[in-house]
Design an enzyme around this catalytic site. Structure first.
Site, PDB file in Angstrom:
ATOM      1  N   GLN A   1       7.234 -28.580  -6.193  1.00 33.50           N
ATOM      2  CA  GLN A   1       7.367 -29.480  -7.278  1.00 33.50           C
ATOM      3  C   GLN A   1       6.145 -30.232  -7.815  1.00 33.50           C
ATOM      4  O   GLN A   1       6.456 -31.091  -8.735  1.00 33.50           O
ATOM      5  CB  GLN A   1       8.400 -30.510  -6.885  1.00 33.50           C
TER       6      GLN A   1
ATOM      7  N   CYS B   1      28.303 -33.113  -4.498  1.00 36.56           N
ATOM      8  CA  CYS B   1      29.801 -33.628  -4.306  1.00 36.56           C
ATOM      9  C   CYS B   1      30.469 -32.104  -3.421  1.00 36.56           C
ATOM     10  O   CYS B   1      30.646 -31.159  -4.239  1.00 36.56           O
ATOM     11  CB  CYS B   1      30.373 -33.495  -5.675  1.00 36.56           C
TER      12      CYS B   1
ATOM     13  N   ASN C   1      11.239 -33.517  -4.626  1.00 37.42           N
ATOM     14  CA  ASN C   1      12.094 -33.011  -5.932  1.00 37.42           C
ATOM     15  C   ASN C   1      13.086 -33.831  -6.555  1.00 37.42           C
ATOM     16  O   ASN C   1      13.276 -33.992  -7.610  1.00 37.42           O
ATOM     17  CB  ASN C   1      12.811 -31.740  -5.431  1.00 37.42           C
TER      18      ASN C   1
ATOM     19  N   GLY D   1      10.336 -20.180  -3.529  1.00 37.60           N
ATOM     20  CA  GLY D   1      10.221 -21.153  -2.713  1.00 37.60           C
ATOM     21  C   GLY D   1      10.712 -21.214  -1.384  1.00 37.60           C
ATOM     22  O   GLY D   1      10.146 -21.525  -0.253  1.00 37.60           O
ATOM     23  N   THR D   2      11.896 -21.037  -1.320  1.00 40.32           N
ATOM     24  CA  THR D   2      12.806 -21.082  -0.076  1.00 40.32           C
ATOM     25  C   THR D   2      12.094 -19.727   0.891  1.00 40.32           C
ATOM     26  O   THR D   2      11.799 -20.379   2.194  1.00 40.32           O
ATOM     27  CB  THR D   2      14.133 -20.448  -0.304  1.00 40.32           C
TER      28      THR D   2
ATOM     29  N   SER E   1       6.866 -21.683  -6.204  1.00 39.98           N
ATOM     30  CA  SER E   1       7.935 -21.260  -6.756  1.00 39.98           C
ATOM     31  C   SER E   1       7.821 -20.848  -8.255  1.00 39.98           C
ATOM     32  O   SER E   1       7.257 -21.821  -9.116  1.00 39.98           O
ATOM     33  CB  SER E   1       9.326 -21.946  -6.635  1.00 39.98           C
ATOM     34  N   GLY E   2       8.117 -19.798  -8.749  1.00 36.55           N
ATOM     35  CA  GLY E   2       7.753 -19.301 -10.050  1.00 36.55           C
ATOM     36  C   GLY E   2       8.770 -20.109 -11.125  1.00 36.55           C
ATOM     37  O   GLY E   2       8.306 -20.574 -12.263  1.00 36.55           O
ATOM     38  N   HIS E   3       9.833 -20.266 -10.719  1.00 37.88           N
ATOM     39  CA  HIS E   3      11.193 -20.758 -11.924  1.00 37.88           C
ATOM     40  C   HIS E   3      10.777 -22.306 -11.943  1.00 37.88           C
ATOM     41  O   HIS E   3      11.530 -22.930 -12.999  1.00 37.88           O
ATOM     42  CB  HIS E   3      12.334 -20.400 -11.629  1.00 37.88           C
TER      43      HIS E   3
END
Ligand code: PLP
Length: 400
Positions: free
Chosen positions: A184, A330, A156, A75-76, A204-206
């Site tokens: 998403q 964080c 997302n 996706g990126t 995106s595949g994952h």
């Protein structure tokens, strides 16, 4: 220790477990389809035909033509391809303005910042408090030198669906290209390139039970776009580099399964998600759902807990065997607020107290039951520990 319980995974928006049918297809392709899809001999042509099968499956998931699907490393890369590719193609025409929503994924927001560094103007349209971008605000941001509008289909962090078609109409009326990041939404709600009226769409595949490191950019035939990836003539010269045949084969199987199971998956997950959500709101005072009043993908809920640092609750849940996530990151001991919740106009403390729970194909009613058993006690303990008790007047859950 998570006692005798099996671990519960409620972070499907981060990534999904790979479907066993996908695993089998990837393994088979690794064994048997090792040819280079650009080679003219039998081995190459066999690999190429596997790519073509996958291309048809991915196209079928989004109502596009197979010839319009370009495989990427995820996706990126698809988002980078859309933004940088449009920039390369349209800059020479004097178009140097990009409109994005402020709630996009980092893949879009960071790429927009890179374009700014090379002289582009970027307008970031905020979301309303309900987590949706206002089409009038998007229309107002468009100018004569706008090259591209990039507006995600589903967010997302909060899962809200964005009014892509309405915004696309305004953009097209001004000759502006439209990209949507559907990473998403694909596999969770119907995604149709014609209904969305877009020119470019990222996948995106994952995120849909396929392998990591594989995705696609759908490019409407005739769209002006220059590939940022230079090299060989793979993917009809639109994306250089030897194709990841096993990954793409797996992505194809995952896309077929997503299409076949879409309705059943959506129904089951929406019902479990709603049970989880109402259960937490009724059992834990001082809670609210971010984006809960808007149309959302069926698997996601984003819940704010008054007086809690989301990161602490995430860790406590993990120790209890339950995996969730926060939108806030964080870094070096300070909790960075979620840029999505910030863009929705939430006060600072509410951008740091939200947990995202994202369900999946294998989530069960027992999983939801255990989360509901565990969360109230953990929240109470953390509130006591941090000595930031909810005011006595705290009301039971609401929706934002
Ligand atoms: N776009 C959205 C909306 C996402 O949620 C993600 C992943 O978190 C991406 C893009 C990036 O996709 P990938 O992990 O395949 O690079």
């Amino acid at each position: 220790m998570p006692a005798a319980h099996a671990r519960i995974y409620l972070d499907h928006n981060a990534t999904t477990p790979v479907d066993p049918l996908v695993v089998a297809a990837v393994a088979e392709a690794m064994r048997n389809d090792f040819g280079n899809a650009s080679s003219v001999h039998h081995f190459g042509q066999q690999a190429k035909s596997r790519l073509d099968e996958a291309r048809h499956e991915v196209a079928a998931l989004i109502g596009g033509a197979a010839s319009e699907v370009v495989f990427t490393s995820g996706g990126t890369e698809a988002d980078n391809f859309a933004l940088r590719g449009a920039a390369e193609a349209l800059e020479p025409l004097g178009k140097r303005h990009l409109v994005v929503s402020a709630i996009e994924h980092e893949a879009v927001l960071t790429t927009a910042r890179a374009l700014e560094r090379r002289g582009w103007r970027v307008t970031r349209v905020p979301a309303t408090a309900s987590g949706v971008v206002d089409p009038d605000a998007v229309a107002a941001a468009l100018t004569d030198d706008t090259a591209l509008l990039s507006l995600m289909h589903a967010n997302n962090e909060v899962g809200t669906l964005q009014p892509v078609a309405a915004c696309a109409a305004a953009a097209h009326a001004r000759g502006v290209l439209v990209h949507t990041d559907a990473v998403q939404s694909a596999g969770k709600v119907p995604v149709d390139v014609s209904a969305l009226d877009v020119d470019l769409l990222s996948l995106s595949g994952h995120k849909l039970y396929g392998p990591k490191g594989v995705g696609a950019l759908w490019i409407r035939r005739g769209t002006r776009l220059l590939s940022p990836m230079t090299g060989g003539k793979q993917e009809r010269s639109r994306r250089a580099g030897t194709e990841n045949v096993p990954g793409i084969v797996g992505f194809g199987v995952a896309a077929r399964l997503a299409r076949e199971r879409l309705d059943a998956d959506a129904l089951a997950q929406a019902s479990l998600r709603d049970r989880l959500e109402t259960g937490i709101l009724s059992r834990v005072p001082g809670t609210h759902v971010n984006g809960g009043a808007s149309p959302r993908v069926p698997n996601t809920t984003n819940i704010g807990f008054d007086g809690i640092e989301a990161e602490s609750l995430l860790i406590a849940l993990d120790l209890d065997g339950i995996a969730v996530s926060t939108g806030s990151a964080c870094s070096s001991g300070t909790l960075e607020p979620s840029h999505v919740l910030k863009a929705m106009g939430l006060p600072l403390h509410d951008t740091q107290n939200a947990l995202r729970l994202s369900l999946g194909r294998h989530t069960t009613a027992d999983d939801v039951g255990r989360v509901l058993d565990v969360v109230p006690g953990l929240v109470e303990r953390l509130r006591t520990l941090t000595d930031r008790r909810t005011p006595a007047s705290a009301t039971h859950g609401g929706t934002r």
